[in-house]
Design an enzyme around this catalytic site. Structure first.
Site, PDB file in Angstrom:
ATOM      1  N   PRO A   2       0.961  -1.440  -0.066  1.00 53.04           N
ATOM      2  CA  PRO A   2      -0.207  -0.409   0.125  1.00 53.04           C
ATOM      3  C   PRO A   2       0.720   1.187   0.127  1.00 53.04           C
ATOM      4  O   PRO A   2       1.930   1.311   0.721  1.00 53.04           O
ATOM      5  CB  PRO A   2      -0.263  -0.301   1.350  1.00 53.04           C
ATOM      6  CG  PRO A   2      -0.880  -1.591   1.662  1.00 53.04           C
ATOM      7  CD  PRO A   2       0.823  -1.952   0.925  1.00 53.04           C
ATOM      8  N   GLU A   3       0.643   1.972  -1.002  1.00 55.96           N
ATOM      9  CA  GLU A   3       1.394   3.555  -1.042  1.00 55.96           C
ATOM     10  C   GLU A   3       0.498   4.426  -0.501  1.00 55.96           C
ATOM     11  O   GLU A   3      -0.855   4.646   0.259  1.00 55.96           O
ATOM     12  CB  GLU A   3       2.204   3.870  -2.058  1.00 55.96           C
ATOM     13  CG  GLU A   3       2.843   2.289  -2.586  1.00 55.96           C
ATOM     14  CD  GLU A   3       3.387   2.879  -3.983  1.00 55.96           C
ATOM     15  OE1 GLU A   3       4.038   3.828  -4.624  1.00 55.96           O
ATOM     16  OE2 GLU A   3       3.998   1.692  -4.789  1.00 55.96           O
ATOM     17  N   LYS A  51       2.447   6.894   4.915  1.00 54.55           N
ATOM     18  CA  LYS A  51       2.062   5.744   4.864  1.00 54.55           C
ATOM     19  C   LYS A  51       1.511   4.979   6.222  1.00 54.55           C
ATOM     20  O   LYS A  51       1.813   4.000   6.743  1.00 54.55           O
ATOM     21  CB  LYS A  51       3.049   4.842   4.114  1.00 54.55           C
ATOM     22  CG  LYS A  51       3.412   4.573   2.625  1.00 54.55           C
ATOM     23  CD  LYS A  51       4.274   4.316   1.459  1.00 54.55           C
ATOM     24  CE  LYS A  51       5.492   3.760   1.928  1.00 54.55           C
ATOM     25  NZ  LYS A  51       6.164   3.032   0.983  1.00 54.55           N
ATOM     26  N   ARG A 265      14.820  -2.058  -2.940  1.00 55.06           N
ATOM     27  CA  ARG A 265      13.376  -2.408  -3.105  1.00 55.06           C
ATOM     28  C   ARG A 265      13.718  -2.426  -4.875  1.00 55.06           C
ATOM     29  O   ARG A 265      14.813  -2.351  -5.194  1.00 55.06           O
ATOM     30  CB  ARG A 265      12.538  -0.755  -2.625  1.00 55.06           C
ATOM     31  CG  ARG A 265      13.133  -0.772  -1.639  1.00 55.06           C
ATOM     32  CD  ARG A 265      11.847  -1.641  -0.836  1.00 55.06           C
ATOM     33  NE  ARG A 265      10.279  -1.033  -0.838  1.00 55.06           N
ATOM     34  CZ  ARG A 265       9.579   0.186  -0.855  1.00 55.06           C
ATOM     35  NH1 ARG A 265      10.202   0.970   0.164  1.00 55.06           N
ATOM     36  NH2 ARG A 265       8.181  -0.250  -1.449  1.00 55.06           N
TER      37      ARG A 265
END
Ligand SMILES: [Zn+2]
Length: 293
Positions: A2-3, A51, A265
């Site tokens: 989720p961003e 976030k 990432r």
């Protein structure tokens, strides 16, 4: 993962369900918080910061904040309390089945039950101590106090770091994850490994404005769209599309890791549309293992 836009929408949903109402169920299934009890308090508001999710409560004259972070696969679910009372949080027609063992928090009012599922972080602090949890964050892309100038100043202070890595660094700006990083850099035609210092002022301004625009445009809808095309399978350019043809030039898209271990990432990109430094092709990395991350 989720961003910022998903977290913003989660906060909005939780806020509509809980704000202004008294807490009737308070069940935190988190070792350090299991004995806390804020039943009888009133939810003031639920807001997002990057976030992070902040549920602020008032009990007598003391304010508390229940802080949560969704990390990789967390979510909050909202269900009618009447339904929960009869069948437990797993039952009912609203949303997907939840595994009891993965429920980390249940906070309910008479009308609504909210369920924190597979949460990555959960903390309870007095509201005046929130800064200890979120004080490190840069400007929130979807925050009321969005400060583009501050972001540009921070970017200018790190000329040697890769632009993709900087966009993911929540201390630079809060809310961007691998999806928006990859999509924004594709749209601007920049390799994620381009050192920030080699970009001109107009490139940096254009990029930061674009990130803000993409998250703002998507915060009210369930599907993250960067192509302007809402049809299934056509909503984005590069993220999670390694090995498939670029929508602009047809070249196979690539994925490589960006950043320093253990915080590295995935970065998806088109080697032709995004010229600039790129890592050597690592065997297997453009394949299945990273494609869906
Ligand atoms: Zn391309």
């Amino acid at each position: 993962m989720p961003e910022g836009d998903v977290v913003w929408r989660t906060a909005t949903r939780l806020n509509s369900a809980l704000a202004g109402h008294e807490v009737t169920v308070w069940d935190l299934r988190w070792p350090s918080l299991a004995t806390t009890d804020l039943r009888g308090s009133t939810v003031i508001e639920v807001v997002s910061a990057g976030k992070h999710l902040l549920c602020r409560l008032l009990r007598e004259d003391q304010r508390f904040t229940l802080h949560s972070h969704l990390r990789m696969e967390g979510s909050w679910h909202v269900r009618p309390s009447a339904e929960s009372a009869t069948g437990g949080p797993r039952a009912g027609s609203h949303g997907r089945q939840l595994r009891e063992a993965d429920i980390r928090a249940v906070v309910a009012t008479r009308a609504w039950t909210t369920i924190g599922y597979r949460l990555g972080m959960l903390d309870l602090v007095t509201t005046d101590a929130e800064h200890r949890l979120i004080g490190h964050l840069g400007p929130d892309v979807l925050g009321a106090g969005w400060d583009q100038e501050a972001v540009l100043t921070t970017l200018a202070a790190h000329p040697d770091r890769a632009i993709g890595e900087l966009l993911l660094d929540q201390r630079v700006l809060a809310g961007v994850g691998t999806f928006y990083m990859s999509e924004a850099l594709f749209l601007r035609g920049l390799s994620p490994w381009t050192p920030a210092g080699s970009l001109g002022a107009s490139d940096l301004v254009g990029l930061v404005e674009l990130v803000h625009r993409l998250l703002s445009a998507n915060r009210d809808r369930a599907v993250q769209i960067t192509t302007g095309d809402a049809r299934r399978g056509r909503t984005n350019y590069v993220h999670a599309r390694a090995g498939r043809p670029c929508r602009r030039c047809g070249e196979p898209l690539r994925v490589e890791m960006i950043g320093e271990a253990p915080r590295e990432r995935t970065a998806f990109f088109c080697p032709r549309c995004q010229p600039g430094p790129t890592p050597a092709v690592s065997p297997g990395r453009s394949g299945r293992a990273l494609r869906r991350r």
